[in-house]
Design a protein around this motif. Structure first.
Motif, PDB file in Angstrom:
ATOM      1  N   ARG A 205      27.571  30.703 -62.193  1.00 19.00           N
ATOM      2  CA  ARG A 205      27.519  30.838 -61.313  1.00 19.00           C
ATOM      3  C   ARG A 205      26.564  30.953 -60.131  1.00 19.00           C
ATOM      4  O   ARG A 205      26.484  30.838 -59.259  1.00 19.00           O
ATOM      5  N   GLU A 206      25.876  32.003 -61.019  1.00 17.00           N
ATOM      6  CA  GLU A 206      24.437  32.553 -59.906  1.00 17.00           C
ATOM      7  C   GLU A 206      23.439  31.882 -60.022  1.00 17.00           C
ATOM      8  O   GLU A 206      23.050  32.078 -58.733  1.00 17.00           O
ATOM      9  N   LEU A 207      23.317  31.150 -60.657  1.00 18.05           N
ATOM     10  CA  LEU A 207      22.282  29.970 -61.204  1.00 18.05           C
ATOM     11  C   LEU A 207      22.663  28.832 -59.577  1.00 18.05           C
ATOM     12  O   LEU A 207      21.605  28.321 -59.296  1.00 18.05           O
ATOM     13  N   ASP A 208      24.022  28.558 -60.410  1.00 18.65           N
ATOM     14  CA  ASP A 208      24.440  27.552 -58.580  1.00 18.65           C
ATOM     15  C   ASP A 208      24.453  27.896 -57.897  1.00 18.65           C
ATOM     16  O   ASP A 208      23.896  27.076 -56.666  1.00 18.65           O
ATOM     17  N   GLU A 209      24.075  29.700 -57.679  1.00 20.14           N
ATOM     18  CA  GLU A 209      23.418  29.791 -55.970  1.00 20.14           C
ATOM     19  C   GLU A 209      21.951  30.313 -55.762  1.00 20.14           C
ATOM     20  O   GLU A 209      22.573  30.479 -54.873  1.00 20.14           O
ATOM     21  N   GLY A 210      21.788  29.268 -56.441  1.00 20.92           N
ATOM     22  CA  GLY A 210      20.503  29.871 -56.635  1.00 20.92           C
ATOM     23  C   GLY A 210      19.880  30.816 -56.801  1.00 20.92           C
ATOM     24  O   GLY A 210      18.269  31.186 -56.901  1.00 20.92           O
ATOM     25  N   HIS A 211      20.154  31.492 -57.757  1.00 24.92           N
ATOM     26  CA  HIS A 211      19.366  33.155 -58.369  1.00 24.92           C
ATOM     27  C   HIS A 211      18.914  32.477 -59.778  1.00 24.92           C
ATOM     28  O   HIS A 211      19.212  33.179 -60.969  1.00 24.92           O
ATOM     29  N   GLU A 212      17.744  31.857 -59.577  1.00 23.09           N
ATOM     30  CA  GLU A 212      17.288  31.494 -60.638  1.00 23.09           C
ATOM     31  C   GLU A 212      15.961  32.153 -61.021  1.00 23.09           C
ATOM     32  O   GLU A 212      15.636  31.180 -62.306  1.00 23.09           O
ATOM     33  N   TRP A 213      15.475  32.955 -61.148  1.00 17.78           N
ATOM     34  CA  TRP A 213      14.948  33.737 -61.475  1.00 17.78           C
ATOM     35  C   TRP A 213      15.610  34.780 -62.795  1.00 17.78           C
ATOM     36  O   TRP A 213      16.843  35.316 -61.679  1.00 17.78           O
ATOM     37  N   VAL A 214      14.891  34.746 -64.164  1.00 18.15           N
ATOM     38  CA  VAL A 214      15.955  35.437 -64.470  1.00 18.15           C
ATOM     39  C   VAL A 214      15.280  36.529 -65.552  1.00 18.15           C
ATOM     40  O   VAL A 214      14.254  36.135 -65.667  1.00 18.15           O
ATOM     41  N   VAL A 215      15.813  38.003 -65.555  1.00 14.12           N
ATOM     42  CA  VAL A 215      15.304  39.464 -66.361  1.00 14.12           C
ATOM     43  C   VAL A 215      15.644  39.449 -67.303  1.00 14.12           C
ATOM     44  O   VAL A 215      17.226  39.622 -67.443  1.00 14.12           O
ATOM     45  N   ASP A 216      14.828  38.747 -68.733  1.00 12.72           N
ATOM     46  CA  ASP A 216      16.178  38.387 -70.197  1.00 12.72           C
ATOM     47  C   ASP A 216      14.921  39.912 -70.839  1.00 12.72           C
ATOM     48  O   ASP A 216      14.392  39.788 -70.653  1.00 12.72           O
ATOM     49  N   ALA A 217      16.026  40.734 -70.764  1.00 12.09           N
ATOM     50  CA  ALA A 217      15.791  42.078 -71.019  1.00 12.09           C
ATOM     51  C   ALA A 217      17.249  42.372 -72.938  1.00 12.09           C
ATOM     52  O   ALA A 217      17.648  41.966 -73.111  1.00 12.09           O
ATOM     53  N   ASP A 218      15.949  43.118 -73.904  1.00 17.74           N
ATOM     54  CA  ASP A 218      16.559  43.651 -74.719  1.00 17.74           C
ATOM     55  C   ASP A 218      16.360  44.408 -74.962  1.00 17.74           C
ATOM     56  O   ASP A 218      15.137  45.498 -74.996  1.00 17.74           O
ATOM     57  N   LEU A 219      17.418  45.550 -76.003  1.00 19.99           N
ATOM     58  CA  LEU A 219      16.813  46.640 -76.146  1.00 19.99           C
ATOM     59  C   LEU A 219      16.259  47.246 -77.509  1.00 19.99           C
ATOM     60  O   LEU A 219      16.871  46.783 -78.202  1.00 19.99           O
ATOM     61  N   ALA A 220      15.547  47.661 -77.210  1.00 18.71           N
ATOM     62  CA  ALA A 220      14.505  48.513 -78.218  1.00 18.71           C
ATOM     63  C   ALA A 220      16.028  49.498 -79.733  1.00 18.71           C
ATOM     64  O   ALA A 220      15.906  50.507 -78.725  1.00 18.71           O
ATOM     65  N   ASP A 221      15.963  49.044 -80.309  1.00 18.75           N
ATOM     66  CA  ASP A 221      16.644  49.850 -81.498  1.00 18.75           C
ATOM     67  C   ASP A 221      18.210  50.566 -81.035  1.00 18.75           C
ATOM     68  O   ASP A 221      17.981  51.662 -80.829  1.00 18.75           O
ATOM     69  N   PHE A 222      18.987  49.466 -79.925  1.00 25.90           N
ATOM     70  CA  PHE A 222      19.877  50.498 -79.217  1.00 25.90           C
ATOM     71  C   PHE A 222      20.813  51.305 -80.609  1.00 25.90           C
ATOM     72  O   PHE A 222      20.905  52.680 -80.119  1.00 25.90           O
ATOM     73  N   PHE A 223      21.525  50.594 -81.342  1.00 24.29           N
ATOM     74  CA  PHE A 223      22.564  51.695 -81.892  1.00 24.29           C
ATOM     75  C   PHE A 223      21.403  52.872 -82.967  1.00 24.29           C
ATOM     76  O   PHE A 223      22.578  53.344 -83.001  1.00 24.29           O
ATOM     77  N   GLY A 224      20.663  52.481 -82.749  1.00 19.09           N
ATOM     78  CA  GLY A 224      19.600  53.441 -84.001  1.00 19.09           C
ATOM     79  C   GLY A 224      18.733  54.792 -83.219  1.00 19.09           C
ATOM     80  O   GLY A 224      18.418  55.591 -83.771  1.00 19.09           O
TER      81      GLY A 224
END
Length: 436
Positions: A158-177
């Protein structure tokens, strides 16, 4: 309590300033007496039934579900007494290294508690869950009843449909550890003031781990595989959810995977820097190697899917396309690692020397096919599913006749595998084809 809608305008800059205050923003009265409800006999019985339904292997004591079930009343009575008298001591978790899909040589440590400790964790989760569930933000889709990966993906779409087409694609480093125990317990203490429950959580977090026969301390982190770990991860990251959304960013999070959709590259850069600062306060760091800012036309991966803006025109004429798809539109497909992992699961079960009959083999692979197919059946997978169906049939022929070049198509045709042996076909799981 006032909630912020996922599609609302930028919220005003009011509200608590300390991150710990997001766990109790309305200043509600804390729960002061909880441990007696944890060790209540009925709660322990409900916890045991849930553990039994989820199945799973035993821990360091070697006791499996069958052994616990042989005398459940005695085991639950003992757990009740130990929790009531404050004598319960959790055992260390058994570490198993699980290969990461598509990453040869890399493993994910999985902590397996004993069945006895698993029942205790479930009993604790039964009581803590309802206390913290109202606090969790709408951006959080992980390990919550009524929420799923598909719900998170619909929100992003839905957000992409509204024009929010730039994405911060993130990942946490060894979160559970790398979870900081003190920060986590400080957040829990914002809603729960029962010292015995906090002490119980501290014991679970610091119970240690047994790896390769050696017992190692756990000064930080929460075991990935523990029943209470998903709730604790949500508690720790709730201040991040609230603070990012309070600043107006469209955050979507599932466990330690999250992304933000933005209208411009500049907004995405600002969002990433603010996210990094907030997470640092919680003792969490970003995996710089897997965190990036990308436009949807270049594609990004989230929760097993790859989402991308198409470029090439479709091969069929527009008048012959009944699905409504048009060339150059956005699409979603299973990511390459997910397809590779699925094929590895099938390949392992259908090796030629597997000592099972064709019917037994199909009974083993059907749940794998059905589960993977139902997860991806609403993506753009018609061609992929057709190819995989043919590949699975050829694997079955090779197993049956013990060689690659065979006359399986004559002796064991696909219609017989699907009809008589009830092989699940991926293509049949696509809803639009079923409706037709």
């Amino acid at each position: 309590m006032t909630r912020i809608s996922s599609l609302s305008e930028r919220p005003g800059h009011h509200g608590p300033r300390r991150l710990v205050d997001w766990i109790n923003p309305a200043g509600e009265r804390k729960v002061h007496s909880l441990v007696d409800k944890v060790y209540k006999r009925k709660n322990l019985e409900v916890a045991w039934e849930k553990v039994k339904r989820n199945r799973g292997a035993g821990g360091v004591d070697g006791e499996d579900l069958a052994a616990f079930e042989a005398s459940p009343d005695a085991n639950l009575d003992r757990l009740h007494r130990e929790l009531r008298d404050g004598k319960y001591v959790p055992q260390p978790v058994l570490q198993r290294l699980i290969p990461k899909a598509g990453q040869p040589g890399k493993f994910r440590p999985l902590g397996i508690p004993t069945i006895y400790d698993r029942v205790c964790q479930q009993a604790l989760l039964n009581r803590l869950g309802p206390i913290f569930e109202p606090v969790f933000d709408d951006a959080n889709y992980g390990y919550r009843q009524g929420r799923s990966t598909h719900g998170a993906l619909r929100k992003i779409w839905r957000e992409l449909d509204e024009g929010h087409e730039w994405v911060v694609d993130a990942d946490l480093a060894d979160f559970f550890g790398s979870v900081d125990h003190e920060k986590l317990l400080e957040l829990v203490n914002q809603r729960v003031s029962d010292g015995r429950v906090l002490g119980l959580l501290r014991q679970m977090l610091r119970a240690g781990v047994v790896a390769d026969g050696r017992r190692l301390p756990t000064d930080q982190g929460t075991p990935q595989g523990g029943i209470v770990s998903p709730l604790l991860s949500n508690i720790l990251l709730t201040p991040f959810d609230w603070e990012m959304r309070r600043r107006g960013y469209r955050l979507t999070r599932y466990a330690d995977d999250w992304l933000i959709t933005c209208r411009s590259r500049g907004e995405a850069r600002t969002a990433l820097e603010e996210a990094r600062r907030i997470l640092a306060k919680l003792g969490v760091t970003l995996n710089t190697g897997k965190t990036r800012i990308v436009h949807v036309r270049h594609g990004f991966e989230f929760l097993g899917y790859k989402i991308k803006q198409g470029k090439r025109p479709l091969g069929l004429q527009a008048s012959k396309i009944t699905s409504g798809v048009r060339g150059g539109t956005r699409y979603a497909v299973p990511r390459v690692k997910s397809v590779r992992h699925f094929k590895d699961q099938i390949r392992q079960r259908t090796r030629r020397k597997a000592p099972v009959s064709t019917q037994e083999l199909i009974d083993q692979i059907n749940p794998v096919i059905r589960g993977w197919g139902q997860y991806y059946c609403k993506a753009h997978v018609r061609k992929l599913f057709h190819q995989l169906d043919g590949w699975i049939v050829r694997r079955l022929w090779s197993h049956r006749h013990k060689r690659w070049r065979n006359a399986g198509w004559k002796r064991l045709p696909e219609r017989k595998l699907v009809g008589e042996y009830e092989l699940v076909r991926l293509i049949s799981l696509i809803p639009s084809l079923n409706l037709r």
